[in-house]
Design a protein around this motif. Structure first.
Motif, mmCIF file in Angstrom:
data_model
loop_
_atom_site.group_PDB
_atom_site.id
_atom_site.type_symbol
_atom_site.label_atom_id
_atom_site.label_comp_id
_atom_site.label_asym_id
_atom_site.label_seq_id
_atom_site.Cartn_x
_atom_site.Cartn_y
_atom_site.Cartn_z
ATOM 1 N N VAL A 1 -71.889 31.471 -69.691
ATOM 2 C CA VAL A 1 -72.950 31.277 -70.695
ATOM 3 C C VAL A 1 -72.382 30.473 -71.867
ATOM 4 O O VAL A 1 -73.033 29.568 -72.389
ATOM 5 C CB VAL A 1 -73.526 32.633 -71.163
ATOM 6 N N GLY A 2 -71.162 30.776 -72.249
ATOM 7 C CA GLY A 2 -70.506 30.037 -73.335
ATOM 8 C C GLY A 2 -70.281 28.574 -72.994
ATOM 9 O O GLY A 2 -70.354 27.706 -73.865
ATOM 10 N N VAL A 3 -70.003 28.286 -71.726
ATOM 11 C CA VAL A 3 -69.831 26.901 -71.289
ATOM 12 C C VAL A 3 -71.144 26.132 -71.466
ATOM 13 O O VAL A 3 -71.157 25.002 -71.954
ATOM 14 C CB VAL A 3 -69.350 26.849 -69.817
ATOM 15 N N VAL A 4 -72.264 26.764 -71.088
ATOM 16 C CA VAL A 4 -73.568 26.123 -71.234
ATOM 17 C C VAL A 4 -73.875 25.891 -72.718
ATOM 18 O O VAL A 4 -74.338 24.818 -73.110
ATOM 19 C CB VAL A 4 -74.674 26.946 -70.538
ATOM 20 N N ARG A 5 -73.595 26.893 -73.553
ATOM 21 C CA ARG A 5 -73.820 26.726 -75.004
ATOM 22 C C ARG A 5 -72.986 25.581 -75.560
ATOM 23 O O ARG A 5 -73.472 24.761 -76.347
ATOM 24 C CB ARG A 5 -73.468 28.018 -75.753
ATOM 25 N N HIS A 6 -71.720 25.516 -75.164
ATOM 26 C CA HIS A 6 -70.829 24.449 -75.648
ATOM 27 C C HIS A 6 -71.355 23.080 -75.210
ATOM 28 O O HIS A 6 -71.366 22.126 -76.004
ATOM 29 C CB HIS A 6 -69.405 24.672 -75.132
ATOM 30 N N LEU A 7 -71.791 22.979 -73.979
ATOM 31 C CA LEU A 7 -72.341 21.714 -73.476
ATOM 32 C C LEU A 7 -73.555 21.297 -74.305
ATOM 33 O O LEU A 7 -73.663 20.141 -74.719
ATOM 34 C CB LEU A 7 -72.732 21.851 -72.009
ATOM 35 N N LEU A 8 -74.463 22.250 -74.562
ATOM 36 C CA LEU A 8 -75.650 21.936 -75.366
ATOM 37 C C LEU A 8 -75.273 21.517 -76.785
ATOM 38 O O LEU A 8 -75.810 20.542 -77.316
ATOM 39 C CB LEU A 8 -76.594 23.132 -75.421
ATOM 40 N N ARG A 9 -74.376 22.254 -77.414
ATOM 41 C CA ARG A 9 -73.964 21.912 -78.784
ATOM 42 C C ARG A 9 -73.364 20.512 -78.837
ATOM 43 O O ARG A 9 -73.642 19.739 -79.755
ATOM 44 C CB ARG A 9 -72.958 22.920 -79.326
ATOM 45 N N THR A 10 -72.540 20.190 -77.859
ATOM 46 C CA THR A 10 -71.898 18.885 -77.825
ATOM 47 C C THR A 10 -72.924 17.781 -77.583
ATOM 48 O O THR A 10 -72.930 16.762 -78.270
ATOM 49 C CB THR A 10 -70.818 18.856 -76.729
ATOM 50 N N ALA A 11 -73.805 17.976 -76.609
ATOM 51 C CA ALA A 11 -74.773 16.940 -76.238
ATOM 52 C C ALA A 11 -75.858 16.749 -77.293
ATOM 53 O O ALA A 11 -76.284 15.628 -77.546
ATOM 54 C CB ALA A 11 -75.399 17.272 -74.889
ATOM 55 N N ALA B 1 -81.095 29.139 -74.119
ATOM 56 C CA ALA B 1 -80.272 28.918 -72.920
ATOM 57 C C ALA B 1 -79.403 30.139 -72.628
ATOM 58 O O ALA B 1 -79.245 30.535 -71.469
ATOM 59 C CB ALA B 1 -79.413 27.668 -73.088
ATOM 60 N N THR B 2 -78.861 30.753 -73.669
ATOM 61 C CA THR B 2 -78.065 31.980 -73.486
ATOM 62 C C THR B 2 -78.892 33.054 -72.797
ATOM 63 O O THR B 2 -78.428 33.721 -71.879
ATOM 64 C CB THR B 2 -77.561 32.494 -74.850
ATOM 65 N N GLU B 3 -80.133 33.215 -73.226
ATOM 66 C CA GLU B 3 -80.996 34.240 -72.640
ATOM 67 C C GLU B 3 -81.294 33.969 -71.174
ATOM 68 O O GLU B 3 -81.143 34.845 -70.323
ATOM 69 C CB GLU B 3 -82.298 34.368 -73.437
ATOM 70 N N VAL B 4 -81.739 32.749 -70.848
ATOM 71 C CA VAL B 4 -82.157 32.503 -69.467
ATOM 72 C C VAL B 4 -80.963 32.392 -68.524
ATOM 73 O O VAL B 4 -81.026 32.870 -67.386
ATOM 74 C CB VAL B 4 -83.117 31.296 -69.354
ATOM 75 N N CYS C 1 -78.227 16.810 -67.128
ATOM 76 C CA CYS C 1 -77.011 17.480 -66.689
ATOM 77 C C CYS C 1 -77.401 18.572 -65.704
ATOM 78 O O CYS C 1 -78.397 19.264 -65.903
ATOM 79 C CB CYS C 1 -76.287 18.088 -67.886
ATOM 80 N N GLU C 2 -76.634 18.709 -64.647
ATOM 81 C CA GLU C 2 -76.845 19.763 -63.658
ATOM 82 C C GLU C 2 -75.526 20.488 -63.468
ATOM 83 O O GLU C 2 -74.499 19.856 -63.207
ATOM 84 C CB GLU C 2 -77.310 19.139 -62.341
ATOM 85 N N LEU C 3 -75.560 21.804 -63.622
ATOM 86 C CA LEU C 3 -74.365 22.631 -63.449
ATOM 87 C C LEU C 3 -74.629 23.674 -62.375
ATOM 88 O O LEU C 3 -75.705 24.283 -62.354
ATOM 89 C CB LEU C 3 -74.017 23.375 -64.744
ATOM 90 N N HIS C 4 -73.658 23.905 -61.531
ATOM 91 C CA HIS C 4 -73.704 25.005 -60.569
ATOM 92 C C HIS C 4 -72.613 25.971 -61.005
ATOM 93 O O HIS C 4 -71.440 25.599 -61.034
ATOM 94 C CB HIS C 4 -73.444 24.503 -59.148
ATOM 95 N N ILE C 5 -73.014 27.184 -61.378
ATOM 96 C CA ILE C 5 -72.037 28.145 -61.893
ATOM 97 C C ILE C 5 -72.105 29.444 -61.095
ATOM 98 O O ILE C 5 -73.144 29.790 -60.552
ATOM 99 C CB ILE C 5 -72.237 28.406 -63.405
ATOM 100 N N HIS C 6 -70.964 30.129 -61.031
ATOM 101 C CA HIS C 6 -70.889 31.404 -60.333
ATOM 102 C C HIS C 6 -71.159 32.542 -61.306
ATOM 103 O O HIS C 6 -71.171 32.349 -62.519
ATOM 104 C CB HIS C 6 -69.515 31.564 -59.683
ATOM 105 N N GLN C 7 -71.342 33.714 -60.763
ATOM 106 C CA GLN C 7 -71.711 34.871 -61.584
ATOM 107 C C GLN C 7 -70.535 35.346 -62.429
ATOM 108 O O GLN C 7 -69.787 36.230 -62.041
ATOM 109 C CB GLN C 7 -72.231 35.999 -60.701
ATOM 110 N N ASP C 8 -70.415 34.757 -63.564
ATOM 111 C CA ASP C 8 -69.416 35.133 -64.559
ATOM 112 C C ASP C 8 -70.078 34.898 -65.911
ATOM 113 O O ASP C 8 -70.414 33.759 -66.257
ATOM 114 C CB ASP C 8 -68.163 34.274 -64.400
#
Length: 152
Positions: free
Chosen positions: A36-46, A63-66, A25-32
């Motif tokens: 971080v919660g979106v990335v966590r949700h994606l990981l939990r789901t996958a 992932a939250t940290e980095v 999975c590759e995500l491009h995200i803006h500074q918000d």
């Protein structure tokens, strides 16, 4: 919300075996920082269908940290690359901020709120590191996390 349109996100799944699916999975995200919660949700789901709860929790913590560091200290958008080969989760986070070297781990000041994220990554990841972003315009912090049930 702040992800680029669907065509710029990539998600591939191939099933080499029913119990150990591979995906990237590759995500491009803006500074918000909410991203971080979106990335966590994606990981939990996958990961949830194939990994232990402890593995998923540690993967989400790292992932939250980095991702959080890249969003706090980068200059613009952040690229998150996730790959699961069924036994090892690979995570790389690229930002466009100025190059940095992490401070040497030392005794943590108990009153300081931050500065412990990479210590957590160092303590929990199977492998990790920092290098110049492949684009040459920032940093890439990456980690690997191995599922203990894989016998590696």
């Amino acid at each position: 919300m702040y992800c680029l349109p669907e065509q710029t996100r990539k998600h591939h799944a191939a099933a080499p075996g029913p119990d150990r699916p591979h995906w990237t999975c590759e995500l491009h995200i803006h500074q918000d920082l909410h991203m971080v919660g979106v990335v966590r949700h994606l990981l939990r789901t996958a990961l949830g269908a194939r990994a232990s709860e402890d593995f998923v929790d540690v993967a989400c913590l790292l992932a939250t940290e980095v991702v959080g560091n890249a969003l706090r200290h980068g200059d613009c958008s952040v690229r998150v690359l996730l790959r699961d080969d069924g036994c090892v989760l690979h995570c790389a986070v690229e930002d466009t901020g100025p190059r940095f070297r992490p401070a040497s781990p030392g005794p943590a000041d108990e009153l300081t709120e931050g500065g412990r994220g990479l210590l957590l990554v160092d303590a929990c990841a199977t492998r990790w590191g920092i290098r110049s972003s492949p684009s040459g315009t920032g940093n890439q912090v990456w980690f690997q996390l191995t599922e203990h049930t894989c016998g590696r």
